[in-house]
Write an enzyme that holds these catalytic residues in place. Structure first.
Site, mmCIF file in Angstrom:
data_model
loop_
_atom_site.group_PDB
_atom_site.id
_atom_site.type_symbol
_atom_site.label_atom_id
_atom_site.label_comp_id
_atom_site.label_asym_id
_atom_site.label_seq_id
_atom_site.Cartn_x
_atom_site.Cartn_y
_atom_site.Cartn_z
ATOM 1 N N ARG A 123 1.012 -1.178 -0.081
ATOM 2 C CA ARG A 123 0.064 0.019 -0.056
ATOM 3 C C ARG A 123 0.834 1.334 -0.049
ATOM 4 O O ARG A 123 1.820 1.551 0.932
ATOM 5 C CB ARG A 123 -0.977 0.018 1.143
ATOM 6 C CG ARG A 123 -1.737 1.014 1.442
ATOM 7 C CD ARG A 123 -2.660 1.186 2.271
ATOM 8 N NE ARG A 123 -4.200 0.175 1.846
ATOM 9 C CZ ARG A 123 -5.199 0.531 2.286
ATOM 10 N NH1 ARG A 123 -5.488 1.517 3.306
ATOM 11 N NH2 ARG A 123 -6.188 0.088 1.497
ATOM 12 N N HIS B 220 -6.953 0.746 -6.857
ATOM 13 C CA HIS B 220 -7.352 0.018 -5.677
ATOM 14 C C HIS B 220 -7.927 -1.138 -6.029
ATOM 15 O O HIS B 220 -9.135 -1.766 -6.131
ATOM 16 C CB HIS B 220 -8.305 0.841 -4.646
ATOM 17 C CG HIS B 220 -8.334 0.067 -3.415
ATOM 18 N ND1 HIS B 220 -7.563 -0.928 -2.745
ATOM 19 C CD2 HIS B 220 -9.207 0.530 -2.246
ATOM 20 C CE1 HIS B 220 -7.602 -1.175 -1.704
ATOM 21 N NE2 HIS B 220 -8.680 -0.330 -1.169
ATOM 22 N N GLN C 134 -9.972 -3.842 -3.945
ATOM 23 C CA GLN C 134 -11.082 -3.277 -3.524
ATOM 24 C C GLN C 134 -12.406 -3.734 -4.777
ATOM 25 O O GLN C 134 -13.402 -4.150 -4.719
ATOM 26 C CB GLN C 134 -11.249 -1.935 -3.385
ATOM 27 C CG GLN C 134 -12.704 -1.299 -2.803
ATOM 28 C CD GLN C 134 -13.153 -1.710 -1.772
ATOM 29 O OE1 GLN C 134 -12.329 -1.446 -0.717
ATOM 30 N NE2 GLN C 134 -14.508 -1.984 -1.726
ATOM 31 N N ASP D 95 -17.178 7.311 -2.611
ATOM 32 C CA ASP D 95 -15.838 7.143 -1.628
ATOM 33 C C ASP D 95 -15.551 8.553 -1.036
ATOM 34 O O ASP D 95 -16.188 9.643 -1.756
ATOM 35 C CB ASP D 95 -14.630 6.556 -2.575
ATOM 36 C CG ASP D 95 -13.319 6.543 -1.900
ATOM 37 O OD1 ASP D 95 -13.394 6.425 -0.570
ATOM 38 O OD2 ASP D 95 -12.486 6.524 -2.574
ATOM 39 N N CYS E 33 -16.459 1.905 -0.167
ATOM 40 C CA CYS E 33 -15.286 0.946 -0.008
ATOM 41 C C CYS E 33 -15.038 1.019 1.386
ATOM 42 O O CYS E 33 -14.184 0.353 1.982
ATOM 43 C CB CYS E 33 -14.113 1.593 -0.856
ATOM 44 S SG CYS E 33 -13.728 3.187 -0.886
ATOM 45 N N ARG F 18 -13.930 -8.530 0.633
ATOM 46 C CA ARG F 18 -12.355 -8.644 0.543
ATOM 47 C C ARG F 18 -11.439 -9.735 1.247
ATOM 48 O O ARG F 18 -10.535 -9.979 0.347
ATOM 49 C CB ARG F 18 -11.952 -7.194 1.673
ATOM 50 C CG ARG F 18 -12.482 -5.580 1.187
ATOM 51 C CD ARG F 18 -11.855 -5.482 -0.134
ATOM 52 N NE ARG F 18 -10.660 -5.195 -0.444
ATOM 53 C CZ ARG F 18 -9.809 -4.250 -0.040
ATOM 54 N NH1 ARG F 18 -10.555 -3.148 0.616
ATOM 55 N NH2 ARG F 18 -8.517 -4.217 -0.036
#
Ligand code: CP
Ligand code: NVA
Length: 308
Positions: free
Chosen positions: A104, A131, A134, A226, A266, A294
């Protein structure tokens, strides 16, 4: 076969579909109380994280444990990638001890450099550009609720950010028509958009960008949003708030979608900003299913990358 997973566009349609199928099998096993085979016994996933995380980190760590392996979490304080040690050297070292890396990072180029110098698979666990883990969980959630992905209409309302980019790319690959409503200065990155449009033409999917939230949401099967300021952009939050206010996902906007449209986010969410509490905590919300998924998609992803 895919060797790294840096972008949602790294998978072909058949690879993405196979991965989602595997995730569904793992999920069914999990819910039936079955004990997964220890396919990753003795294997380690290094989690190189420059930014905070709840879902991504725990889903990877728990997933590795469930498959008989382990996760090794390395924060910026631990290794200071690029400061204490160069990114290529971090990749070269980790390749000597562990079997897969999830990173990340602030700059997308960091995951690319890691993948160039690692001799093991590298997964993008979120960068400023994408991402992709996700997006896999989101597509699984959509599939579970709609029964199919092809022809499903997803409206993304808000910032044309990393999450939006991966949804555009994976949506295009899997036949999910994605319409993005964003302020004029916060459109998706032109290169990502061009890539998504090429994929959309290959897979006969529609992509639209508008500045009008109502136009995007009208008739949608899912409404997604988001945060307005992503990690690393916190200093812009106050300036962005009035620009994004007309893009809030609230009950009035949601009424324009299909009556049973899914509400997606998310997470983490800022209730009262990009989405109202009434909507995110309402009956149409599937945000915690996205979060659960996830676990299943990331397990499927690691197994796929390690050819297990
Ligand atoms: N959605 C998501 O990636 O959450 P975290 O930042 O908590 O990992
Ligand atoms: N766009 C958000 C997603 C967090 C999971 C961010 O990058 O901070």
């Amino acid at each position: 076969m895919v060797t790294h997973y840096l972008s949602a566009a790294d998978l072909s349609r058949s690879e993405a579909e196979a991965l989602l199928e595997r995730a569904q099998a793992l999920k069914a096993e999990w819910h039936n109380g079955g004990h997964p085979q220890p396919l990753l016994h003795g294997q380690t996933l290094a989690l190189v994280f420059e930014k905070p995380s709840l879902r991504t980190r725990v889903a990877f760590e728990a997933g590795m444990t469930q498959l008989g392996g382990t996760g090794s979490y390395l924060s910026a304080n631990d290794i200071d990638m690029g400061g204490r040690e160069s990114v290529p050297d971090v990749a070269r070292n980790l390749s000597r001890w562990v079997q897969v890396i999830a990173a990340r990072v602030f700059k997308h180029s960091t995951v690319e450099i890691l993948s160039e110098h690692a001799t093991i698979p590298v997964i993008n666990a979120l960068s400023d550009r994408e991402h992709p883990c996700q997006a896999l969980a989101d597509m699984l959630t959509l599939l579970e609720h709609r029964g199919q992905l092809q022809g499903t209409r997803l409206a993304y309302v808000g910032d044309g950010n990393n999450v939006c980019h991966s949804l555009l790319l994976l949506g295009a690959i899997l036949g999910v028509h994605v319409t993005v409503a964003c302020p004029p200065d916060y459109r998706p990155d032109p290169d990502v958009l061009a890539h998504a449009e090429r994929l959309a033409s290959t897979y006969a999917t529609e992509i639209r960008i508008t500045t009008v939230p109502a136009a995007a949401v009208e008739g949608a099967d899912a409404v997604y949003t988001d945060v307005w300021a992503s990690m690393g952009q916190e200093h812009e939050a106050a300036r962005r708030r009035p620009i994004f206010q007309p893009y809030q996902v609230n009950a009035e906007l949601l009424k324009l979608a299909q009556p049973d449209a899914l509400v997606m986010h998310c997470l983490p969410a800022h209730r009262g900003e990009e989405i109202t509490a009434q909507v995110i905590d309402g009956p149409q919300s599937v945000v915690f299913e996205q979060a659960e998924n996830r676990l299943h998609v990331q397990k499927a992803l690691v197994l796929t990358l390690l050819n297990c």
